[in-house]
Design a protein around this motif. Structure first.
Motif, PDB file in Angstrom:
ATOM      1  N   LEU A  38       0.829  -1.210   0.000  1.00 35.95           N
ATOM      2  CA  LEU A  38       0.000   0.000   0.000  1.00 35.95           C
ATOM      3  C   LEU A  38       0.860   1.255   0.000  1.00 35.95           C
ATOM      4  O   LEU A  38       0.511   2.258  -0.640  1.00 35.95           O
ATOM      5  CB  LEU A  38      -0.936  -0.006   1.208  1.00 35.95           C
ATOM      6  CG  LEU A  38      -2.108  -0.993   1.147  1.00 35.95           C
ATOM      7  CD1 LEU A  38      -2.869  -1.000   2.468  1.00 35.95           C
ATOM      8  CD2 LEU A  38      -3.054  -0.660  -0.009  1.00 35.95           C
ATOM      9  N   LEU A  39       1.982   1.230   0.720  1.00 32.74           N
ATOM     10  CA  LEU A  39       2.886   2.384   0.718  1.00 32.74           C
ATOM     11  C   LEU A  39       3.396   2.671  -0.693  1.00 32.74           C
ATOM     12  O   LEU A  39       3.438   3.822  -1.133  1.00 32.74           O
ATOM     13  CB  LEU A  39       4.076   2.131   1.649  1.00 32.74           C
ATOM     14  CG  LEU A  39       3.881   2.390   3.134  1.00 32.74           C
ATOM     15  CD1 LEU A  39       5.185   2.134   3.884  1.00 32.74           C
ATOM     16  CD2 LEU A  39       3.416   3.820   3.386  1.00 32.74           C
TER      17      LEU A  39
ATOM     18  N   ASP B 285       0.421   3.849  -2.916  1.00 33.56           N
ATOM     19  CA  ASP B 285      -0.101   5.163  -2.548  1.00 33.56           C
ATOM     20  C   ASP B 285       0.679   6.293  -3.213  1.00 33.56           C
ATOM     21  O   ASP B 285       0.191   7.428  -3.304  1.00 33.56           O
ATOM     22  CB  ASP B 285      -0.059   5.347  -1.023  1.00 33.56           C
ATOM     23  CG  ASP B 285      -1.207   4.637  -0.334  1.00 33.56           C
ATOM     24  OD1 ASP B 285      -2.174   4.271  -1.029  1.00 33.56           O
ATOM     25  OD2 ASP B 285      -1.136   4.432   0.896  1.00 33.56           O
ATOM     26  N   ARG B 286       1.895   6.019  -3.665  1.00 31.45           N
ATOM     27  CA  ARG B 286       2.719   7.041  -4.306  1.00 31.45           C
ATOM     28  C   ARG B 286       2.395   7.212  -5.784  1.00 31.45           C
ATOM     29  O   ARG B 286       2.942   8.105  -6.439  1.00 31.45           O
ATOM     30  CB  ARG B 286       4.207   6.694  -4.146  1.00 31.45           C
ATOM     31  CG  ARG B 286       4.669   6.655  -2.700  1.00 31.45           C
ATOM     32  CD  ARG B 286       6.186   6.559  -2.621  1.00 31.45           C
ATOM     33  NE  ARG B 286       6.617   6.549  -1.227  1.00 31.45           N
ATOM     34  CZ  ARG B 286       6.973   5.452  -0.572  1.00 31.45           C
ATOM     35  NH1 ARG B 286       6.975   4.300  -1.195  1.00 31.45           N
ATOM     36  NH2 ARG B 286       7.350   5.516   0.686  1.00 31.45           N
TER      37      ARG B 286
ATOM     38  N   SER C 282      -8.069   5.721  -5.640  1.00 28.45           N
ATOM     39  CA  SER C 282      -8.288   4.870  -4.470  1.00 28.45           C
ATOM     40  C   SER C 282      -7.670   3.493  -4.688  1.00 28.45           C
ATOM     41  O   SER C 282      -7.611   2.993  -5.814  1.00 28.45           O
ATOM     42  CB  SER C 282      -9.787   4.719  -4.174  1.00 28.45           C
ATOM     43  OG  SER C 282     -10.436   3.977  -5.202  1.00 28.45           O
ATOM     44  N   ILE C 283      -7.190   2.923  -3.585  1.00 27.81           N
ATOM     45  CA  ILE C 283      -6.661   1.565  -3.577  1.00 27.81           C
ATOM     46  C   ILE C 283      -7.418   0.787  -2.507  1.00 27.81           C
ATOM     47  O   ILE C 283      -7.361   1.135  -1.326  1.00 27.81           O
ATOM     48  CB  ILE C 283      -5.159   1.525  -3.249  1.00 27.81           C
ATOM     49  CG1 ILE C 283      -4.355   2.341  -4.271  1.00 27.81           C
ATOM     50  CG2 ILE C 283      -4.658   0.090  -3.183  1.00 27.81           C
ATOM     51  CD1 ILE C 283      -4.234   1.696  -5.613  1.00 27.81           C
TER      52      ILE C 283
END
Length: 240
Positions: A168-169, A172-173, A179-180
């Motif tokens: 997710l990190l 997220d970039r 959205s994830i």
């Protein structure tokens, strides 16, 4: 005029020259040691608390069920049942298309269809396979370019539970992604019935926690991951 050495305290008495500096007093050395111990204890406590929160997050993410549809689904290979989860989501209409990222170059779509007991027609119409990404950074790079090319902004991300926080990190970039939604495949062998890690699970979680810390530090220092070969070959994913 020559000044004679002191017969009691001079160098002739002890056979050495007078010292020019004073040795640190025992009290100062003790305070330095105590300060070092306090720092080490603080860092150790922070890491231990962070690891506990990490295990709780892994457990929580493995229980998240996507409540709505997304534009597409991304599966990161490397763990059992990940592709099966992604295909189930595709067949149930949760996403219009599926990207399987990080597949071994010797594994064909026909092989994946057979291993997952899936009609090959699903792969022909709605599945893209990435053979280039070799790590989580590469997975995110490939998925970002793939989503941008097809105009996808909302993704469902499928990977193992212990791998999800770090994934997710990285995702997220990605720019352009709105959205994830995480769908974590729970590794039953990682947990006891009381939700505590097993022996093998603890070892795996500690390893992954170390990678997560490194990823966070890289982000905090503003060290963007270096673009790799995966980005230059992403166009091969588009078979239209």
């Amino acid at each position: 005029m020559t000044i004679a050495a002191d017969p009691l305290f001079g160098p002739s008495r002890f056979g050495r020259k007078p010292e020019h500096g004073r040795a640190p007093q025992p009290g100062i050395r003790l305070r330095k040691r105590l300060a070092l111990l306090l720092i080490m204890a603080g860092v150790g406590g922070y890491l231990a608390g962070g690891f506990w929160r990490f295990t709780e997050e892994v457990d929580r993410l493995s229980r998240v069920v996507p409540a709505s549809e997304a534009d597409a689904i991304v599966v990161l290979t490397g763990g059992a049942m990940r592709i099966d989860y992604g295909l189930d989501l595709l067949r149930s209409g949760r996403g219009r298309r599926l990207l399987i990222s990080g597949v071994h170059p010797g594994t064909s779509a026909s092989t994946l269809a057979r291993l997952t007991n899936t009609n090959k027609a699903w792969f022909d119409c709605c599945v893209d396979i990435d053979y280039v990404a070799a790590d989580t950074i590469g997975n995110a790079e490939i998925a970002g370019r793939w989503a941008e090319k097809r105009g996808y902004r909302d993704l469902i991300l499928v990977t193992s539970d212990y791998h999800m926080p770090r994934s997710l990190l990285e995702f997220d970039r990605l720019s352009g992604i709105r959205s994830i939604t995480p769908v974590a495949v729970r590794r039953a062998d990682l947990w006891n019935r009381d939700k505590l890690p097993t022996g093998s699970g603890l070892k795996l979680l500690l390893t992954e926690y170390g990678k997560l810390i490194a990823t966070r530090m890289r982000g905090a220092l503003g060290m963007a991951p270096q673009e790799n070969e995966a980005v230059s070959t992403v166009a091969s994913l588009d078979r239209d």
